[in-house]
Design an enzyme around this catalytic site. Structure first.
Site, PDB file in Angstrom:
ATOM      1  N   ASP A   1     -15.051  32.319 -24.309  1.00 17.91           N
ATOM      2  CA  ASP A   1     -15.762  33.544 -24.627  1.00 17.91           C
ATOM      3  C   ASP A   1     -14.830  34.426 -25.457  1.00 17.91           C
ATOM      4  OD1 ASP A   1     -17.776  35.433 -24.564  1.00 17.91           O
ATOM      5  OD2 ASP A   1     -17.059  36.353 -22.723  1.00 17.91           O
TER       6      ASP A   1
ATOM      7  N   THR B   1      12.478   5.471   4.355  1.00 18.08           N
ATOM      8  CA  THR B   1      13.458   5.935   3.371  1.00 18.08           C
ATOM      9  C   THR B   1      12.825   6.398   2.061  1.00 18.08           C
ATOM     10  OG1 THR B   1      13.786   3.667   2.576  1.00 18.08           O
ATOM     11  CG2 THR B   1      15.235   4.447   4.340  1.00 18.08           C
TER      12      THR B   1
ATOM     13  N   ILE C   1       0.848  -1.192   0.000  1.00 18.90           N
ATOM     14  CA  ILE C   1       0.000   0.000   0.000  1.00 18.90           C
ATOM     15  C   ILE C   1       0.883   1.241   0.000  1.00 18.90           C
ATOM     16  CG2 ILE C   1      -1.687   1.331   1.312  1.00 18.90           C
ATOM     17  CD1 ILE C   1      -2.784  -1.322   2.373  1.00 18.90           C
TER      18      ILE C   1
END
Length: 919
Positions: free
Chosen positions: A330, A741, A286
């Site tokens: 625009d 690390t 993970i």
């Protein structure tokens, strides 16, 4: 009363309007106004309802990745490593608080929707004019306007003198609309001649009007309500992170299950020990640093954009802009400067190009690149004089920029006179104005009478070509006057048509010497008598010019394979002309007006959007329709704008970009990004930053997954040797790499700037994902495999130096600790090379500066120092199963990154030579 549409009042008799509104030309009584205020509520625009601050805060801790990290913390504690579990939770909490702070600060900075309405309005109460807070205006109130006043409500005109209204915030039309008491339908929406709308501004003239609707019942309010109805969906980045979390969860838990089964049936571990071992592997796979890296990467992009004049309201917005495939832009104020500018001066003998020239004094004007003395060109001198005198606008310098007090058209003529060094103040003293015939939409011209000598007068006039040329009898040709011939008419008409085809507006400049008039004759003369037998001087040709920087920005968008679609309320001719001029479309592009769009089916619109197209005279709902259709076609849409009419599309788009200086507060509130300098080029810079953010997240992912392979490889050896090969890396050492690390160097990758060539690549496909084949190959098949071989080799080499294979591999004791220490250290030093390699995809790291990213190098220094602390601190040696190593071992470790870095540089060189067009 207020349920009736504003437009339905336009054609009714005023007496009927008064009757329906329960008012009169003297306005309301104080008591009646108070009753209506209770019934209709204050004249304010309600803001979109936002979720509570508590809910906003909590959601930062409940994303899929955050939940996975909470679970990881529990797993770490369950495996007997509470310090690591607490560390995981701390990372999650810090990231959530940081994300909340960034978004809260941005929302607070743009929380100003109500500021657009004026604070005070002059209203009739009990027959007298009072200065009233605009929020207190109610239907039936009679109020007065003068030039510069913002209009607080939708209203029907009762009186109007030379009234011109800037409706660009509603329509996108750059030219002010003339308004009068009599009804004319006009072209496009909001064009009724006798109706004025909330959110617009009176730029010239005076008026008196009766309030029809207030607050959310105004057209301004309807657009705001349409904007509020749009719910923002999860950004592409949020969706991709959710997908990535699911993928990683499946991978991690699948690996954990495999290791659980293998530990039980191959190694014959007890179930409890096998379960703890498997849980450790799940935590190892993970990426705990993903959320803080994403947040840091976004935050760094936001900071860089702030320096480039862009305020990002939500962190994920900048990455979304990086995925943009279509920009719906625009025109007025976004691609153009929203200020009329003289482009050409057409005179009988000369045509001068004055586009983009600066101010010049001493009777000279810079024309076509060189200074020309006005005295040498009588037509030019007369044109400048007439344009300056027949003018009610003032242009003053404020903070280094022109401040216009009047209409943009007249301002363009004043600036022309300033360029010519014409002393306007002195001219008004020398030739004072004695009478004027104000502009109206029927005559389409304005004229003023000036005293040029004692009892001698001159009429100065400007007007539309079609309504003025037939009033001209003669023409000034140089320093002579001659009759205006049919040939002259043809030449003037041909020039006008050529200008019109380019989207330019031509205005006739003419005069008439009235000769001597006594006071009675002067007072009695009417425009019907004065405005004839005119002398034609020339044409002043003008337009709202493109921003100078927009050309390069459009070109860069094309290189980045981003399509630009102009969507404007301006005329079709002007819209296409500007679009072609700045390179958005080619000459053969299709122009679709709002009325044509109204009749198109969804399928016809999709076919049109697939080709080059410009949209003109479109209503707010139609801008919204264009954006939503593009999204249905699978496009990631960025919509830009500055007006109220842009707000629904800004809210609906994947990314809304509002103009900060010229933009309305409604547009800013609906947008995700606000350009504080109104610079279209800033959008391109934001796209580059957005692409860099996504690239950095992918770099982090590659880097963090690289270490998973050498972490898992020793465990595979242990399992498939059925325990004969002791674990070369312990669970605690695996977690040390992931949370110790690896973390800081990975965060350093999140601050990496965009690498060369990123804007020459097309936007990433919606089907492309963070975890793709390239990422998997680089992480597992390239970087990870090399690191696995090196780290495992370090383990066996340490044992080899101590007698293996003559003696069995040690499963405990000092030799085992030395071998696992070298395995851990080899992984760390492989990651030193990997973090440098991950800084670019195919560009050389030397091209972006080897030492440019200080955060990466701070991370490298930190991980080496942390490794040394784990190796040489007695207390930590027992916890992490490490021991002291010799200086020879350190020499070996420091040598590891060099060949790994150079090999990857060689691969990148080959890739660049294979695709030189991208670099």
């Amino acid at each position: 009363m207020q349920e009736k549409s504003t437009r339905m009042y336009a054609q009714e008799e005023l007496t009927k309007v008064y009757k329906e509104l329960g008012t009169s030309e003297n306005g309301l009584t104080k008591e009646a106004a108070e009753t209506r205020l209770e019934h209709f509520g204050p004249n304010t625009i309600k803001k979109a309802q936002r979720e509570s601050e508590f809910k906003t805060f909590i959601k930062n801790f409940l994303s899929l990745m955050a939940i996975l990290l909470w679970i990881s913390g529990f797993i770490a504690i369950f495996t007997g490593t509470p310090e690591l579990g607490i560390a995981i939770w701390a990372v999650t909490i810090i990231n959530g608080v940081f994300s909340y702070y960034q978004e809260h600060a941005a929302k607070k900075a743009t929380d100003s929707l109500l500021g657009m309405l004026p604070q005070f309005t002059k209203v009739y109460r009990d027959g007298e004019v009072v200065n009233l807070e605009s929020s207190q205006v109610v239907p039936g109130d009679i109020f007065v306007l003068q030039a510069g006043d913002a209009i607080p409500v939708d209203a029907r005109l009762i009186e109007a003198t030379s009234l011109q209204v800037d409706e660009s915030a509603l329509t996108g039309e750059s030219v002010p609309e003339s308004k009068k008491v009599g009804f004319e339908e006009g072209e496009g929406r909001f064009a009724e001649s006798n109706i004025i709308y909330a959110g617009t501004t009176a730029v010239s003239g005076t008026a008196k009007a009766v309030t029809l609707t207030t607050g959310m019942a105004t057209e301004f309010g309807h657009i705001a309500a349409l904007t509020h109805e749009q719910k923002k969906t999860a950004s592409p980045l949020q969706l991709e992170l959710n997908r990535l979390t699911k993928q990683i969860s499946i991978i991690a838990f699948s690996i954990g299950l495999v290791f659980l089964v293998a530990a039980i049936f191959f190694v014959h571990y007890p179930f409890a020990k096998s379960f703890v071992f498997a849980l450790g592997m799940i935590v190892a796979f993970i990426p705990e640093g993903l959320l803080p890296t994403v947040t840091l990467s976004l935050a760094q992009g936001v900071k860089r954009m702030a320096k480039k004049h862009a305020l990002v309201k939500e962190l994920s917005s900048i990455e979304t802009l990086g995925e943009t495939t279509v920009i719906c832009s625009d025109k007025t104020g976004t691609l153009t400067q929203n200020q009329m500018t003289i482009n050409h001066l057409w005179l009988p003998k000369n045509e001068f190009d004055v586009t983009g020239q600066g101010y010049v004094n001493n009777g000279e004007i810079t024309l076509n690149g060189k200074s020309i003395n006005v005295a040498d060109y009588p037509n030019l001198g007369m044109l400048v004089q007439v344009a300056a005198l027949d003018n009610d606008t003032q242009v003053e310098q404020a903070d280094g920029e022109p401040k216009i007090m009047g209409t943009p058209t007249e301002a363009a003529l004043i600036i022309l006179a300033q360029k010519a060094g014409f002393d306007i103040k002195q001219a008004k003293l020398d030739t004072p104005r004695v009478k004027e015939f104000t502009f109206d939409s029927e005559r389409k011209r304005m004229s003023t009478i000036h005293q040029i000598e004692k009892d001698s007068y001159r009429l100065c006039l400007k007007g539309s070509l079609s309504d003025t040329i037939n009033l001209c009898d003669q023409i000034q040709d140089g320093d002579t006057l001659r009759p205006l011939t049919v040939a002259d008419h043809e030449r003037i008409d041909a020039a006008n048509k050529e200008y019109a085809s380019s989207g330019l507006r031509s205005m006739v400049i003419a005069y008439r010497d009235l000769g001597q008039l006594d006071e009675d004759e002067l007072n009695a003369i009417e425009f019907t008598e004065a405005e004839k037998h005119l002398t034609f001087v020339g044409l002043a040709v003008m337009s709202d010019p493109p921003r100078p920087e927009v050309f390069a920005a459009v070109n860069e968008c094309h290189e980045a394979k981003i399509k630009i679609i102009m969507v404007t309320g301006d005329s079709s001719l002007t819209a296409k002309s500007i679009a072609v001029q700045i390179g958005i479309v080619g000459e053969n592009a299709r122009v679709i007006t709002g009325s044509a769009l109204e009749k198109m089916s969804k399928q016809e619109l999709k076919i049109a959007l697939a080709d080059e197209v410009v949209f003109a005279r479109v209503a707010p709902e139609q801008k919204y329709k264009i954006v939503s259709t593009l999204q249905e076609m699978g496009e990631v849409v960025a919509s830009t704008g500055d007006g109220v009419n842009d707000a629904p599309a800004l809210k609906k788009a994947d990314i809304g970009v509002a103009m900060g200086k010229m933009g309305t507060d409604v547009a800013k509130d609906a947008a995700d990004i606000i350009l504080t300098d109104d610079n279209f080029a800033s959008i391109v810079a934001a796209i580059e930053e957005g692409r860099a953010v996504y690239s950095n997240i992918q770099k982090f992912l590659i880097y963090i997954l690289c270490s998973n392979v050498p972490e898992a490889f020793p465990s595979i050896l242990f399992l498939f040797s059925r325990g004969l090969i002791p674990l070369p890396l312990t669970v605690m050492q695996i977690l040390t790499v992931d949370l110790g690390t690896d973390l800081l160097p990975a965060l350093g990758l999140g601050s990496e700037k965009a690498e060369p060539g990123i804007m020459k690549q097309p936007p990433r496909s919606r089907n492309a994902h963070l975890l793709n084949k390239r990422v998997i190959w680089k992480a597992f098949g390239w970087y990870g495999l090399i690191a696995s071989l090196i780290s495992t080799g370090a383990y066996f080499f340490t044992n080899y130096e101590n007698g293996w294979p003559s003696v069995s591999l040690a499963g405990s004791g000092s030799l085992y600790m030395e071998a696992t220490t070298m395995t851990l250290a080899a992984i760390v030093f492989c990651q030193v090379a990997n973090v440098l390699n991950c800084r670019t995809q195919n560009s050389s790291v030397f091209s972006i500066g080897l030492f440019k990213n200080r955060l990466v190098w701070y991370g490298i220094i930190f991980e080496i120092l942390l490794l040394a602390v784990l190796i040489y601190t007695p207390v930590l040696q027992g916890v992490f199963n490490t021991t002291a190593i010799q200086w020879v071992d350190w020499a070996f470790l420091f040598a590891i990154p060099i060949p790994l870095f150079l090999i990857e540089e060689l691969r990148k060189l080959i890739a660049r030579r294979s695709h030189p067009e991208l670099y």
